[in-house]
Design an enzyme around this catalytic site. Structure first.
Site, mmCIF file in Angstrom:
data_model
loop_
_atom_site.group_PDB
_atom_site.id
_atom_site.type_symbol
_atom_site.label_atom_id
_atom_site.label_comp_id
_atom_site.label_asym_id
_atom_site.label_seq_id
_atom_site.Cartn_x
_atom_site.Cartn_y
_atom_site.Cartn_z
ATOM 1 N N PRO A 22 22.569 -13.212 118.351
ATOM 2 C CA PRO A 22 23.358 -14.192 119.094
ATOM 3 C C PRO A 22 24.353 -13.463 119.991
ATOM 4 O O PRO A 22 25.117 -12.619 119.517
ATOM 5 C CB PRO A 22 24.074 -14.981 117.992
ATOM 6 C CG PRO A 22 24.077 -14.089 116.799
ATOM 7 C CD PRO A 22 22.876 -13.209 116.910
ATOM 8 N N CYS B 269 32.091 -11.413 114.685
ATOM 9 C CA CYS B 269 32.629 -11.361 116.052
ATOM 10 C C CYS B 269 34.107 -10.983 116.030
ATOM 11 O O CYS B 269 34.892 -11.608 115.311
ATOM 12 C CB CYS B 269 32.435 -12.705 116.740
ATOM 13 S SG CYS B 269 33.059 -12.721 118.449
ATOM 14 N N HIS C 207 25.812 -5.829 110.820
ATOM 15 C CA HIS C 207 26.115 -4.970 111.963
ATOM 16 C C HIS C 207 26.738 -3.698 111.398
ATOM 17 O O HIS C 207 27.801 -3.746 110.788
ATOM 18 C CB HIS C 207 27.078 -5.684 112.910
ATOM 19 C CG HIS C 207 27.324 -4.936 114.186
ATOM 20 N ND1 HIS C 207 27.688 -5.565 115.346
ATOM 21 C CD2 HIS C 207 27.257 -3.626 114.495
ATOM 22 C CE1 HIS C 207 27.843 -4.671 116.304
ATOM 23 N NE2 HIS C 207 27.587 -3.483 115.805
ATOM 24 N N GLY D 265 22.902 -3.213 115.414
ATOM 25 C CA GLY D 265 23.839 -2.277 116.018
ATOM 26 C C GLY D 265 23.155 -1.029 116.535
ATOM 27 O O GLY D 265 22.587 -0.268 115.766
ATOM 28 N N GLY D 266 23.178 -0.836 117.850
ATOM 29 C CA GLY D 266 22.699 0.404 118.439
ATOM 30 C C GLY D 266 21.194 0.562 118.539
ATOM 31 O O GLY D 266 20.716 1.639 118.922
ATOM 32 N N GLY E 19 20.382 -6.514 119.886
ATOM 33 C CA GLY E 19 21.289 -7.236 120.763
ATOM 34 C C GLY E 19 21.088 -6.890 122.219
ATOM 35 O O GLY E 19 20.141 -7.330 122.860
ATOM 36 N N ARG E 20 21.970 -6.044 122.755
ATOM 37 C CA ARG E 20 21.994 -5.808 124.200
ATOM 38 C C ARG E 20 20.689 -5.271 124.768
ATOM 39 O O ARG E 20 20.301 -5.624 125.880
ATOM 40 C CB ARG E 20 23.150 -4.863 124.538
ATOM 41 C CG ARG E 20 24.511 -5.553 124.464
ATOM 42 C CD ARG E 20 25.639 -4.557 124.514
ATOM 43 N NE ARG E 20 25.695 -3.775 123.284
ATOM 44 C CZ ARG E 20 26.383 -2.647 123.144
ATOM 45 N NH1 ARG E 20 27.056 -2.168 124.166
ATOM 46 N NH2 ARG E 20 26.392 -2.011 121.984
#
Length: 335
Positions: free
Chosen positions: A25, A108, A180, A221-222, A242-243
């Protein structure tokens, strides 16, 4: 013992398998247009909404925030909040809309989230989180309630905090958790810096899988590549990206069905994914939407490929203009 109300009985019989790979998300990114695009690349990966706050749904009546496309299944909605009764009511609203999972945000670090006493700050009050997820399960019926957390916040010692947190979640009946693998610093770092500066501790998260073998644990994460996903799946039950899934969606999702889920179906090419968006974009514009609302999520489709720069430039410069339609997307396609 797991709460029977939190067993995996969503509309998808194998939601735990879908969670082998999920897209995180991400505020302002994983909206319904982004998720529709991602679903074209992977039939199986679990997709998450942007975080929706329980107060916005229950007190604000912002039920439009629950809209999604039926093609997105399996799809999970992430809630933010810290009031058990309000989270229970919000969860019931999500379940009424047909979401396959409801996830509680305990990760978050933004100022806005902290001011609402939810997100990563909840790592400091695991008993409250347990109360929240128990209430959410009451509102969820057969739909699973899950948690996304950090390994700790501020000066907490993750080697003490994380196992205690997971133990309390297990005791509350949660069976699936995404971790995370970074601390969150609630003061001194911005949300953006919190995504990069605190060091990753994959080893601790791997150890948690050994300590809690009955929990379905995903690592976040990462993660930047399909190779990392495959490597992490040798340790963990799932990987959340994620990104990288946003900025290089095809690299992460384009062949995930075969590599992660063993699906032998031929993957769409990048260009085929673009062309498969034509009807969706046409419907969106016909309903009063703007081309840029969809194409902003498509800018990374050709990342690292010939023609990627022109693709991004044509869409970035033209998609917001009045009357822009799918013909601009065709024009931007690398040749």
């Amino acid at each position: 013992m797991a709460n029977p109300k939190n067993q995996e009985k969503s509309g998808f019989s194998d939601l735990r398998n879908a969670a082998r790979l999920s897209v995180a998300p991400m505020m302002d990114w994983t909206d319904r247009h982004c998720r529709y695009l991602h679903r074209l690349m992977s039939h199986h990966a679990l997709l998450y909404t942007e975080m929706v706050t329980a107060p916005a749904l229950v007190r604000g009546g912002a039920l439009h925030l629950l809209d999604y496309n039926v093609e997105e299944h399996p799809v999970a909605l992430q809630l933010g909040g810290s009031d058990p009764a309000e989270l229970k009511a919000a969860t019931a609203l999500c379940v009424e809309r047909g979401y396959d999972e409801v996830n509680l945000n305990v990760g978050c670090p933004s100022d806005r989230v902290q001011s609402g006493a939810f997100g990563a700050v909840l790592m400091k009050t695991p008993d409250l989180v347990a109360d929240c997820v128990s209430a959410m399960q009451e509102g969820a019926g057969d739909v699973p309630v899950t948690v996304k957390c950090r390994i700790g916040v501020d000066d907490q010692d993750p080697t003490e905090v994380l196992p205690d947190f997971l133990e309390k979640m297990r005791g509350a009946g949660v069976t699936r958790i995404t971790v995370h693998a970074r601390k969150a610093w609630l003061e001194g770092l911005s949300p953006k810096e919190n995504r990069d500066i605190p060091p990753l501790d994959y080893a601790l998260v791997h150890e948690m899988k050994r300590v809690f073998p009955e929990l379905h644990l995903s690592i976040n994460g990462g993660v930047q590549s399909p190779e990392t996903i495959e490597e992490e799946l040798t340790f963990m039950d799932g990987v959340m990206v994620g990104r990288a899934a946003y900025h290089q969606p095809y690299d992460i999702l384009g062949h995930a069905d075969k590599r992660v889920f063993g699906d032998a179906r031929e993957a769409l090419s990048r260009a085929e994914v673009v062309l498969a968006m034509e009807d969706y974009i046409g419907r969106h514009i016909a309903s009063g939407g703007k081309l840029a609302q969809v194409t902003k999520h498509m800018l990374g489709l050709f990342a690292g490929q010939p023609g990627a720069r022109r693709w991004k430039r044509v869409l970035s410069e033209g998609a917001h203009k009045e009357g822009a339609g799918f013909e601009l997307v065709r024009e931007a396609l690398p040749r």
